[in-house]
Design an enzyme around this catalytic site. Structure first.
Site, PDB file in Angstrom:
ATOM      1  N   ARG A  36      -8.999  32.081   5.718  1.00  0.00           N
ATOM      2  CA  ARG A  36      -8.513  32.233   4.436  1.00  0.00           C
ATOM      3  C   ARG A  36      -9.580  32.303   3.423  1.00  0.00           C
ATOM      4  O   ARG A  36     -10.820  31.701   3.702  1.00  0.00           O
ATOM      5  CB  ARG A  36      -7.720  30.890   3.990  1.00  0.00           C
ATOM      6  CG  ARG A  36      -6.466  30.811   5.011  1.00  0.00           C
ATOM      7  CD  ARG A  36      -5.873  29.297   4.417  1.00  0.00           C
ATOM      8  NE  ARG A  36      -4.649  29.122   5.248  1.00  0.00           N
ATOM      9  CZ  ARG A  36      -3.494  29.721   5.305  1.00  0.00           C
ATOM     10  NH1 ARG A  36      -3.041  30.425   4.407  1.00  0.00           N
ATOM     11  NH2 ARG A  36      -2.558  29.429   6.306  1.00  0.00           N
ATOM     12  N   ASP A  37      -9.417  33.042   2.406  1.00  0.00           N
ATOM     13  CA  ASP A  37     -10.510  33.210   1.307  1.00  0.00           C
ATOM     14  C   ASP A  37     -10.609  31.808   0.518  1.00  0.00           C
ATOM     15  O   ASP A  37      -9.617  31.291   0.400  1.00  0.00           O
ATOM     16  CB  ASP A  37     -10.257  34.242   0.525  1.00  0.00           C
ATOM     17  CG  ASP A  37     -11.466  35.001  -0.443  1.00  0.00           C
ATOM     18  OD1 ASP A  37     -11.780  35.834  -0.260  1.00  0.00           O
ATOM     19  OD2 ASP A  37     -11.661  34.307  -1.303  1.00  0.00           O
ATOM     20  N   ILE A  38     -11.899  31.445   0.203  1.00  0.00           N
ATOM     21  CA  ILE A  38     -12.306  30.247  -0.247  1.00  0.00           C
ATOM     22  C   ILE A  38     -11.614  30.211  -1.891  1.00  0.00           C
ATOM     23  O   ILE A  38     -11.726  29.189  -2.301  1.00  0.00           O
ATOM     24  CB  ILE A  38     -13.703  29.993  -0.154  1.00  0.00           C
ATOM     25  CG1 ILE A  38     -13.871  28.464  -0.252  1.00  0.00           C
ATOM     26  CG2 ILE A  38     -14.456  30.692  -1.207  1.00  0.00           C
ATOM     27  CD1 ILE A  38     -15.465  28.235   0.355  1.00  0.00           C
ATOM     28  N   ASN A  93     -13.441  46.270  -0.717  1.00  0.00           N
ATOM     29  CA  ASN A  93     -14.336  46.535  -1.573  1.00  0.00           C
ATOM     30  C   ASN A  93     -15.590  47.236  -1.140  1.00  0.00           C
ATOM     31  O   ASN A  93     -16.086  46.743  -0.264  1.00  0.00           O
ATOM     32  CB  ASN A  93     -14.583  45.473  -2.468  1.00  0.00           C
ATOM     33  CG  ASN A  93     -13.582  44.829  -3.284  1.00  0.00           C
ATOM     34  OD1 ASN A  93     -12.489  45.483  -3.723  1.00  0.00           O
ATOM     35  ND2 ASN A  93     -13.254  43.567  -3.389  1.00  0.00           N
ATOM     36  N   VAL A 102     -20.139  40.449  -0.491  1.00  0.00           N
ATOM     37  CA  VAL A 102     -20.518  40.194   0.885  1.00  0.00           C
ATOM     38  C   VAL A 102     -20.653  41.439   1.587  1.00  0.00           C
ATOM     39  O   VAL A 102     -19.776  42.018   1.630  1.00  0.00           O
ATOM     40  CB  VAL A 102     -19.837  39.092   1.632  1.00  0.00           C
ATOM     41  CG1 VAL A 102     -20.128  38.824   2.770  1.00  0.00           C
ATOM     42  CG2 VAL A 102     -19.224  37.824   0.901  1.00  0.00           C
ATOM     43  N   HIS A 106     -15.410  43.700   5.451  1.00  0.00           N
ATOM     44  CA  HIS A 106     -14.013  42.875   5.570  1.00  0.00           C
ATOM     45  C   HIS A 106     -13.064  43.263   4.800  1.00  0.00           C
ATOM     46  O   HIS A 106     -13.109  44.094   3.779  1.00  0.00           O
ATOM     47  CB  HIS A 106     -14.569  41.323   5.247  1.00  0.00           C
ATOM     48  CG  HIS A 106     -14.924  41.401   3.877  1.00  0.00           C
ATOM     49  ND1 HIS A 106     -16.225  41.548   3.457  1.00  0.00           N
ATOM     50  CD2 HIS A 106     -14.329  41.123   2.533  1.00  0.00           C
ATOM     51  CE1 HIS A 106     -16.545  41.429   2.222  1.00  0.00           C
ATOM     52  NE2 HIS A 106     -15.392  41.380   1.368  1.00  0.00           N
ATOM     53  N   HIS A 108      -9.403  42.638   2.600  1.00  0.00           N
ATOM     54  CA  HIS A 108      -8.521  41.401   2.011  1.00  0.00           C
ATOM     55  C   HIS A 108      -7.199  41.776   2.336  1.00  0.00           C
ATOM     56  O   HIS A 108      -6.775  42.623   2.121  1.00  0.00           O
ATOM     57  CB  HIS A 108      -8.829  41.615   0.516  1.00  0.00           C
ATOM     58  CG  HIS A 108     -10.441  41.274   0.069  1.00  0.00           C
ATOM     59  ND1 HIS A 108     -10.576  40.093  -0.427  1.00  0.00           N
ATOM     60  CD2 HIS A 108     -11.264  42.071  -0.034  1.00  0.00           C
ATOM     61  CE1 HIS A 108     -11.976  40.194  -0.836  1.00  0.00           C
ATOM     62  NE2 HIS A 108     -12.338  41.320  -0.386  1.00  0.00           N
TER      63      HIS A 108
HETATM   64  P1  5GP Z   1     -15.892  40.970  -1.687  1.00  0.00           P
HETATM   65  O1  5GP Z   1     -16.166  40.439  -3.045  1.00  0.00           O
HETATM   66  O2  5GP Z   1     -17.168  41.154  -0.681  1.00  0.00           O
HETATM   67  O3  5GP Z   1     -15.154  42.188  -1.337  1.00  0.00           O
HETATM   68  O4  5GP Z   1     -15.271  39.469  -0.780  1.00  0.00           O
HETATM   69  C1  5GP Z   1     -15.851  38.539  -0.508  1.00  0.00           C
HETATM   70  C2  5GP Z   1     -14.769  37.334  -0.553  1.00  0.00           C
HETATM   71  O5  5GP Z   1     -15.333  36.270   0.505  1.00  0.00           O
HETATM   72  C3  5GP Z   1     -14.530  36.992  -1.906  1.00  0.00           C
HETATM   73  O6  5GP Z   1     -12.941  36.878  -2.024  1.00  0.00           O
HETATM   74  C4  5GP Z   1     -15.019  35.376  -1.780  1.00  0.00           C
HETATM   75  O7  5GP Z   1     -13.973  34.636  -2.203  1.00  0.00           O
HETATM   76  C5  5GP Z   1     -14.888  35.126  -0.080  1.00  0.00           C
HETATM   77  N1  5GP Z   1     -15.914  34.127   0.258  1.00  0.00           N
HETATM   78  C6  5GP Z   1     -17.231  33.875  -0.156  1.00  0.00           C
HETATM   79  N2  5GP Z   1     -17.820  32.745   0.359  1.00  0.00           N
HETATM   80  C7  5GP Z   1     -16.918  32.497   1.386  1.00  0.00           C
HETATM   81  C8  5GP Z   1     -16.969  31.188   2.215  1.00  0.00           C
HETATM   82  O8  5GP Z   1     -17.825  30.498   2.402  1.00  0.00           O
HETATM   83  N3  5GP Z   1     -15.864  31.063   2.780  1.00  0.00           N
HETATM   84  C9  5GP Z   1     -14.791  31.885   2.740  1.00  0.00           C
HETATM   85  N4  5GP Z   1     -13.561  31.324   3.500  1.00  0.00           N
HETATM   86  N5  5GP Z   1     -14.617  32.935   1.945  1.00  0.00           N
HETATM   87  C10 5GP Z   1     -15.779  33.113   1.099  1.00  0.00           C
END
Ligand code: 5GP
Length: 127
Positions: A36-38, A93, A102, A106, A108
């Site tokens: 699950r996204d945090i 993304n 990140v 990954h 979403h």
């Molecule tokens: P991006 O912005 O790279 O597409 O997505 C990274 C996602 O990782 C974001 O939606 C962010 O909320 C999520 N995220 C970042 N750090 C953590 C974490 O420590 N745990 C979880 N579960 N999600 C994270």
């Protein structure tokens, strides 16, 4: 630099895969983990993450290991079936200017539970 990684420092997802950092894990196989996204941007917001850290983004994954990309998409679909009734948005993304934070590929999975309000049309989940 870690031999399995091109990153000087492991990303947060590499550390989650290694269980160095806790996460709410909703699925795991040999090659893929889903959490699950945090900081959820929709009522259901899951992340489907290949365990390998060698692909930074969807383009690299698609070119380097199409079968693994297909597994990510299949897992996303199975989880969406379970959590959203199968109607969902799948977002990758790529790059800072597209909101990537990140640099470990990954997907979403965004949606809402069946019988609840759906995602707004004309948005991409406010990512
Ligand atoms: P991006 O912005 O790279 O597409 O997505 C990274 C996602 O990782 C974001 O939606 C962010 O909320 C999520 N995220 C970042 N750090 C953590 C974490 O420590 N745990 C979880 N579960 N999600 C994270």
């Amino acid at each position: 630099m870690n031999a399995m990684s091109r990153h000087p420092e492991p990303t947060i997802f590499e550390r989650i895969v290694a269980r160095e950092i806790p996460a709410d894990v909703v699925f795991e196989s040999d090659r893929v983990i889903a959490i699950r996204d945090i900081n959820p941007q929709a009522p259901v917001h899951l992340l489907v993450i290949p365990k390998t850290a060698i692909y930074r983004n969807i383009t690299e994954l698609g070119a380097g290991d199409p079968a693994l990309l297909a597994e990510v998409v299949a897992v996303a679909g199975q989880l969406a079936e379970e959590h959203t009734g199968g109607e969902y948005r799948l977002v990758f993304n790529q790059g800072e200017r597209a909101g990537q934070t990140v640099f470990h590929v990954h997907a979403h999975v965004l949606g809402s539970a069946p019988g609840t309000e759906g995602l707004a049309e004309g948005t991409l989940g406010n990512l």
